[in-house]
Design a protein around this motif. Structure first.
Motif, PDB file in Angstrom:
ATOM      1  N   ASP A  74      -4.139   0.813  -4.880  1.00 34.50           N
ATOM      2  CA  ASP A  74      -3.965   2.050  -4.115  1.00 34.50           C
ATOM      3  C   ASP A  74      -4.201   1.823  -2.614  1.00 34.50           C
ATOM      4  O   ASP A  74      -5.149   1.129  -2.233  1.00 34.50           O
ATOM      5  CB  ASP A  74      -4.975   3.084  -4.638  1.00 34.50           C
ATOM      6  N   SER A  75      -3.370   2.422  -1.795  1.00 36.47           N
ATOM      7  CA  SER A  75      -3.549   2.393  -0.334  1.00 36.47           C
ATOM      8  C   SER A  75      -3.877   0.984   0.156  1.00 36.47           C
ATOM      9  O   SER A  75      -4.782   0.781   0.976  1.00 36.47           O
ATOM     10  CB  SER A  75      -4.688   3.349   0.066  1.00 36.47           C
ATOM     11  N   PHE A 106      -4.263  12.792   5.011  1.00 38.55           N
ATOM     12  CA  PHE A 106      -4.147  14.147   4.448  1.00 38.55           C
ATOM     13  C   PHE A 106      -4.226  15.194   5.566  1.00 38.55           C
ATOM     14  O   PHE A 106      -4.603  16.340   5.311  1.00 38.55           O
ATOM     15  CB  PHE A 106      -5.290  14.416   3.469  1.00 38.55           C
ATOM     16  N   HIS A 122       3.815  10.177  -8.488  1.00 42.10           N
ATOM     17  CA  HIS A 122       2.985  11.390  -8.535  1.00 42.10           C
ATOM     18  C   HIS A 122       2.710  11.967  -7.148  1.00 42.10           C
ATOM     19  O   HIS A 122       1.968  12.937  -7.036  1.00 42.10           O
ATOM     20  CB  HIS A 122       1.663  11.045  -9.212  1.00 42.10           C
ATOM     21  N   ASP A 123       3.241  11.351  -6.100  1.00 47.07           N
ATOM     22  CA  ASP A 123       2.989  11.831  -4.736  1.00 47.07           C
ATOM     23  C   ASP A 123       4.205  12.505  -4.107  1.00 47.07           C
ATOM     24  O   ASP A 123       4.064  13.141  -3.057  1.00 47.07           O
ATOM     25  CB  ASP A 123       2.590  10.649  -3.825  1.00 47.07           C
ATOM     26  N   HIS A 132     -11.519   3.443  -0.894  1.00 49.28           N
ATOM     27  CA  HIS A 132     -12.581   4.458  -0.852  1.00 49.28           C
ATOM     28  C   HIS A 132     -13.121   4.691  -2.243  1.00 49.28           C
ATOM     29  O   HIS A 132     -12.493   4.306  -3.231  1.00 49.28           O
ATOM     30  CB  HIS A 132     -12.028   5.781  -0.286  1.00 49.28           C
ATOM     31  N   ARG A 192      -2.296  -1.844 -10.109  1.00 50.61           N
ATOM     32  CA  ARG A 192      -1.609  -1.213  -8.988  1.00 50.61           C
ATOM     33  C   ARG A 192      -2.699  -0.952  -7.960  1.00 50.61           C
ATOM     34  O   ARG A 192      -3.750  -0.379  -8.275  1.00 50.61           O
ATOM     35  CB  ARG A 192      -0.952   0.077  -9.474  1.00 50.61           C
ATOM     36  N   GLN A 222     -13.880  11.310  -0.306  1.00 51.87           N
ATOM     37  CA  GLN A 222     -13.401   9.928  -0.514  1.00 51.87           C
ATOM     38  C   GLN A 222     -13.858   9.015   0.624  1.00 51.87           C
ATOM     39  O   GLN A 222     -13.051   8.564   1.444  1.00 51.87           O
ATOM     40  CB  GLN A 222     -11.862   9.928  -0.599  1.00 51.87           C
TER      41      GLN A 222
END
Ligand code: GLC
Length: 561
Positions: free
Chosen positions: A224-225, A165, A339-340, A120, A222, A192
């Protein structure tokens, strides 16, 4: 006034090892820039702050840094809403700062891995603004998932997919003439919007972004998703029990083509650049499929990270993940947090010491002393396992999760849970470096400085005991443990990449050997246990008790081959 930068000689970014297999055993430190170090006193960390602390990172003994997204972003999701993939967030600095940081880190033997967010973009990204302005049926909208609504007035969402989310995944637009318009897809927050990866321009753009950063000396990305990029264009509902590859938005087979193309880009560069996937796929063999030789190099091992503090659970995870990696020839990664997720010293101090997003609640009882003891043992266990190791900033200081006052929370996970989930801000609090009071050296303070703005999230006063300065003076600190363990890990050739062999052990104990000469033992039980044969103890996470390994602790032993 800014913090003085360390004096780094101008060395070409080739000072690190040329070993093409560096990533198989690397220790990678995750820098959440916003909370690492603030050089200009605005309460937000920045790249000059990181540059000023490269000596600290070198001393810690890390091989690479992974930076969370550092791009221009409205911060609707902490920077995972990227407005421009070729820039730097003005609060973090400039592209020149990033280039200097990459070069200075390299001169100290530290590689740079950046975060790429392909699923996104930010709703402030040029493409999305153009798509909104261009209206239904336009080519600009084809880069996203715009769709008419269902029902007579189009006011029902195209699907009932649930967001990662929580809540809806579609938001309705308003047409340029003010009438209600199409809906667009967002697996995360409405800020997003998801890209359409069937579109050739989306693919070409991301390959170009990779080149942009590799040309600037970046050693890896890295992703993401990474499992979410491809959607079923027929937009079916999620089946009650989707067969593998059948889920409309997760882990679809066509996604592998994307990473094969990325691998071709990566392999066209000199030196080994790497792809590291954030792949939340529960089935271990589907997960390992992302690590086939022509796809990613490694992916985050979340199975291990989410298991509770239990010998049986962790042994089962180690066996599962090593067996899954073996057929594709990729090394595993070992990760205790990021960080999650809830910080390890907090997680391991709870009755339920596993991790699940859905289970996070305010006010969960926590025994921090026990959690810290276990986090020390877990850090050494993870560091002894075969493969690469990730350290999230602040874990080397044993920082706990902070239960922040609700009014300072920013994370959309908190708001979209209706305020039930505390969200992820509690593991993102700015680091304490020195001194007795906030900002603990995170921002410039003291003589010669105008007062700095308060850190963007408040630091607890108890962190005075957890500053780098305080821990450097205490050989029993978490920081000493990490520094020593990483030094030994580098020195002992049997650690890092390579085979491991389980050794017989009593219930509640895990023992394994690495090569001929190193043994790792963790005691999860309540009673001290005898150590296997050894000629010396390399390090232990807690003092031995009468020569025995105490509860909730790990020791590394040396034995003569
Ligand atoms: C990843 C990131 C997380 C972010 C999400 C959406 O899971 O680690 O922080 O919110 O992707 O980009």
């Amino acid at each position: 006034m800014t913090m003085p930068l360390t004096d780094t000689p101008a060395i070409a970014p080739t000072a690190f090892t040329r070993d093409p297999l560096w990533w198989r055993s690397a220790v990678i430190y995750q820098v959440y820039v916003r909370s690492f170090a603030d050089s200009d006193g605005d309460g937000t960390g920045d790249l000059r702050g990181v540059r000023s602390r490269l000596g600290y990172l070198q001393e810690l003994g890390v091989d690479a840094l992974w930076f969370n997204p550092w791009y221009p972003s409205p911060f609707a999701d902490g920077g995972y809403d990227v407005a421009d993939y070729r820039g730097i967030h003005p609060a973090f600095g400039t592209l020149a700062d990033a280039e200097e940081l990459i070069a200075e880190a390299a001169a100290r033997g530290i590689r740079t891995i950046i975060d790429i967010v392909p699923n996104h973009v930010s709703s402030e990204h040029r493409w999305f603004r153009e798509a909104l302005a261009a209206g239904p049926g336009s080519p600009e909208r084809e880069r996203f998932w715009f769709h008419p609504g269902k029902g007579p007035n189009g006011d029902e969402m195209p699907t009932n997919w649930v967001s990662n989310f929580q809540g809806d995944t579609w938001t309705r637009t308003t047409n340029p003439d003010g009438t209600p318009g199409e809906w667009y897809l967002h697996l995360f927050a409405p800020e997003q919007p998801d890209l359409n990866w069937n579109h050739p321009e989306v693919r070409a753009e991301h390959e170009d972004i990779l080149r942009f950063w590799f040309d600037r000396g970046v050693a890896g990305v890295r992703i993401d998703s990474a499992g979410l990029l491809i959607k079923d264009p027929a937009l079916p509902e999620v089946p009650a029990e989707p067969r593998q590859g059948e889920h409309p938005t997760e882990d679809r087979d066509e996604v592998h083509e994307v990473y094969r193309a990325w691998r071709r880009v990566v392999d066209s560069y000199e030196g080994t650049r790497v792809l590291v996937g954030e792949v939340w796929v529960p089935d271990a063999s589907r997960f390992a499929a992302y690590l086939r030789p022509d796809e990613m190099h490694t992916a985050f091992n979340f199975d291990f990270m989410t298991r509770p503090w239990s010998a049986d659970e962790l042994r089962a995870s180690i066996d599962l993940m090593l067996a899954a990696h073996a057929p594709v020839g990729a090394p595993s990664t070992w990760v205790l947090s990021n960080h999650d997720v809830t910080r390890p010293v907090t997680r391991y101090g709870r009755d339920d010491s596993g991790f699940a997003f859905a289970k996070k609640r305010f006010g969960t009882p926590t025994d921090l002393e026990l959690g810290t003891r276990r986090a020390r043992a877990a850090a050494m266990l993870a560091a002894a396992l075969p493969g690469s190791l990730y350290v999230y900033q602040g874990d080397e200081l044993g920082l706990p999760e902070v239960e922040l006052p609700r009014e300072v929370l920013e994370d959309p996970m908190h708001f979209r849970s209706g305020g039930i989930d505390p969200g992820r801000d509690g593991c993102r609090v700015p680091l304490p470096w020195r001194g007795a009071a906030t900002p603990f050296g995170f921002s410039p303070d003291g003589a010669g400085h105008a007062a700095s703005a308060a850190p963007w999230l408040p630091q607890p006063p108890e962190w005075a005991e957890l500053t780098v300065q305080a821990q450097e003076a205490d050989p029993g600190s978490m920081l000493w443990l990490y520094r020593q363990a990483l030094r030994i890990r580098k020195r002992e050739r049997s650690l890092g990449d390579g085979p491991m062999t389980w050794m017989p052990s009593e219930p509640g104990v895990l023992a394994f050997s690495r090569g001929e000469d190193v043994v790792c033992v963790t005691n999860f039980g309540a009673e001290p246990v005898a150590l296997p044969d050894h000629d010396r103890i390399l390090i232990s996470s807690a003092p031995l008790v009468g020569g025995l390994l105490a509860h909730d602790s790990t020791a590394w032993l040396h034995r003569t081959a």
